[in-house]
Design a protein around this motif. Structure first.
Motif, short mmCIF file in Angstrom:
data_model
loop_
_atom_site.label_atom_id
_atom_site.label_comp_id
_atom_site.label_asym_id
_atom_site.label_seq_id
_atom_site.Cartn_x
_atom_site.Cartn_y
_atom_site.Cartn_z
N PHE A 266 0.81 -1.22 0.00
CA PHE A 266 0.00 0.00 0.00
C PHE A 266 0.84 1.28 0.00
O PHE A 266 0.36 2.35 -0.32
N ARG B 54 3.16 2.45 -1.89
CA ARG B 54 3.39 3.13 -3.16
C ARG B 54 2.31 4.15 -3.46
O ARG B 54 2.60 5.30 -3.85
N GLU B 55 1.06 3.75 -3.28
CA GLU B 55 -0.06 4.64 -3.58
C GLU B 55 -0.10 5.85 -2.65
O GLU B 55 -0.27 6.99 -3.10
N ASN C 83 2.69 8.45 -3.28
CA ASN C 83 2.45 9.32 -4.43
C ASN C 83 1.52 10.48 -4.09
O ASN C 83 1.56 11.53 -4.73
N SER C 84 0.69 10.30 -3.07
CA SER C 84 -0.30 11.32 -2.72
C SER C 84 0.14 12.19 -1.56
O SER C 84 0.10 13.43 -1.65
N SER D 168 1.85 10.46 5.11
CA SER D 168 0.94 9.33 4.92
C SER D 168 0.47 8.74 6.24
O SER D 168 -0.60 8.13 6.31
N ALA E 188 -4.87 10.13 -0.02
CA ALA E 188 -4.15 8.95 0.47
C ALA E 188 -5.05 8.09 1.35
O ALA E 188 -5.01 6.86 1.30
N GLN F 265 -7.19 6.09 -0.83
CA GLN F 265 -6.46 4.98 -1.46
C GLN F 265 -6.23 3.83 -0.49
O GLN F 265 -5.99 2.69 -0.92
N ARG G 66 7.80 5.45 -4.37
CA ARG G 66 6.92 5.72 -5.50
C ARG G 66 7.10 4.72 -6.64
O ARG G 66 6.27 4.67 -7.56
N SER H 67 -4.23 -4.22 -11.42
CA SER H 67 -4.26 -2.92 -10.72
C SER H 67 -5.57 -2.19 -10.99
O SER H 67 -6.15 -1.58 -10.08
N GLN I 298 -8.27 -1.20 -8.18
CA GLN I 298 -8.69 0.19 -8.03
C GLN I 298 -10.21 0.32 -8.07
O GLN I 298 -10.82 1.03 -7.26
#
Length: 364
Positions: free
Chosen positions: A31, A33-34, A37-38, A43, A187, A190, A246, A328, A332
């Motif tokens: 988790f 990675r997502e 990125n945000s 996080s 985030a 996600q 990332r 993916s 999603q």
């Protein structure tokens, strides 16, 4: 509410293990990675927000059960009537089936990347489903037993992440709130895929001996999940840089590569194998929920419904999702549907239950 024989019911404290086990699964292995990125190093705030949001939804779920008809199946009939109630029940059954597909296919992808590149999706799914069918046919108490062991036995795995601490730098977490609220909320959104599954409480609630006493255990299970995600976040962002996270797909598994013991140098193999036990409730609980919904909706035996759903899972898992991009995209979509069901539909259902109670009371 259905009258469940007491010998088939579980003690309230076991709800802790059911809720916790269904939330901890494939999502925690990648988790980072997502969310990186945000929200980057903020996080950890997103994890807290996601945990609090889930706590609120759990509170609403208990209200729906108390004010409705004891479980989601009967509550749908109470609110929508027989025809539309069946329709909504089938939709929820499809949702739980999709969770099973997502978990199995993602775990197979991990095995193909880290173990066997040519692993057959069909035969592994077939073998996995045979085990799941055997467990589900044992009844809900058997599933709860598996959930208990899936929480207790892999505890040692979490201590292995401490091997990363000597190589970590935690100064990057400062300054706090370096990202916008919008990024942090994104985030949190996600993280939804990692937290979904606890809504199974709406289906198995009649199997709890004293539902009111189960409230605190359900919330404790959710808080334990939030704590583990927070722990993994601090370990991951301390060990990796934000740009690295990332690009690393399975950040949690990659941390295991630094675990070196005198008798074992490739601990990631042990970790991935152990995670089979962790994800087993992620398969069995949704399978049980979907088959029970179909049993109460179309009036077939739960065993026949279970076999039918398993065949659908086998066909779709082995035929539709072949590439990382397809997997993916499906995950999603599943996460988005999970957010809609948990944070939009369930609160809306509570409002509809209140309206239905008032209308029916006025008719009387």
């Amino acid at each position: 509410m259905d009258s469940i024989p007491k010998k088939q019911q579980i003690a309230p404290f076991l709800v802790f293990f059911v809720i916790h086990s269904v939330q901890i699964g494939i999502g925690i292995l990648g988790f980072q990675r997502e969310v990186a990125n945000s929200a980057g190093y903020d996080s950890w705030i997103a994890v807290i927000i996601a945990t609090l949001g889930t706590t609120i939804v759990l509170f609403i779920i208990f209200k729906v059960i108390e004010l409705g008809k004891g479980d989601l199946i009967q509550t749908h009939y109470f609110v929508y009537g027989k025809i539309f109630g069946r329709l909504f029940n089938v939709v929820i059954a499809i949702y739980f089936t999709a969770i099973v597909i997502g978990v199995i296919r993602t775990y197979i992808e991990i095995l193909q990347v880290w173990f066997f590149e040519d692993l057959s999706v069909f035969w592994f799914t077939f073998s996995f489903l045979l085990l799941a069918i055997y467990i589900v046919n044992g009844g809900f108490k058997t599933i709860v037993g598996i959930s208990f062991f899936s929480v207790i036995l892999p505890i040692y795995v979490y201590f292995t992440f401490l091997f990363a601490v000597p190589y970590s730098d935690y100064t990057d977490f400062l300054p706090v709130l370096d990202h916008s609220l919008k990024s942090i909320m994104k985030a949190s959104f996600q993280l939804s895929l990692s937290f979904i599954g606890y809504e199974a409480l709406l289906i198995f609630y009649p199997f709890i001996q004293d539902g009111k006493k189960a409230k605190k255990w359900a919330h404790l299970g959710n808080l334990a999940t939030g704590f583990i995600y927070l722990f993994i976040i601090f370990i991951s962002f301390g060990y990796y840089s934000e740009p690295q996270l990332r690009h690393i797909i399975w950040a949690t598994i990659s941390i295991w590569k630094i675990v070196k013991l005198s008798f074992l140098w490739r601990f990631e193999y042990i970790g991935i194998a152990t995670w089979f036990l962790v994800i087993l409730p992620n398969i069995c609980i949704p399978l049980w929920c979907a088959s029970r919904i179909m049993k109460k909706t179309v009036k077939i035996t739960q065993r026949k419904a279970l076999i039918g759903i398993s065949i659908v899972v086998l066909v779709l898992t082995s035929s539709l999702f072949q590439t990382r991009k397809q997997i993916s995209a499906f995950l999603q979509l599943l996460g988005n549907v999970g957010v809609i069901i948990n944070f939009i539909y369930i609160p809306l259902l509570l409002l509809l239950v209140l309206i239905a109670r008032k209308v029916k009371k006025g008719e009387k």
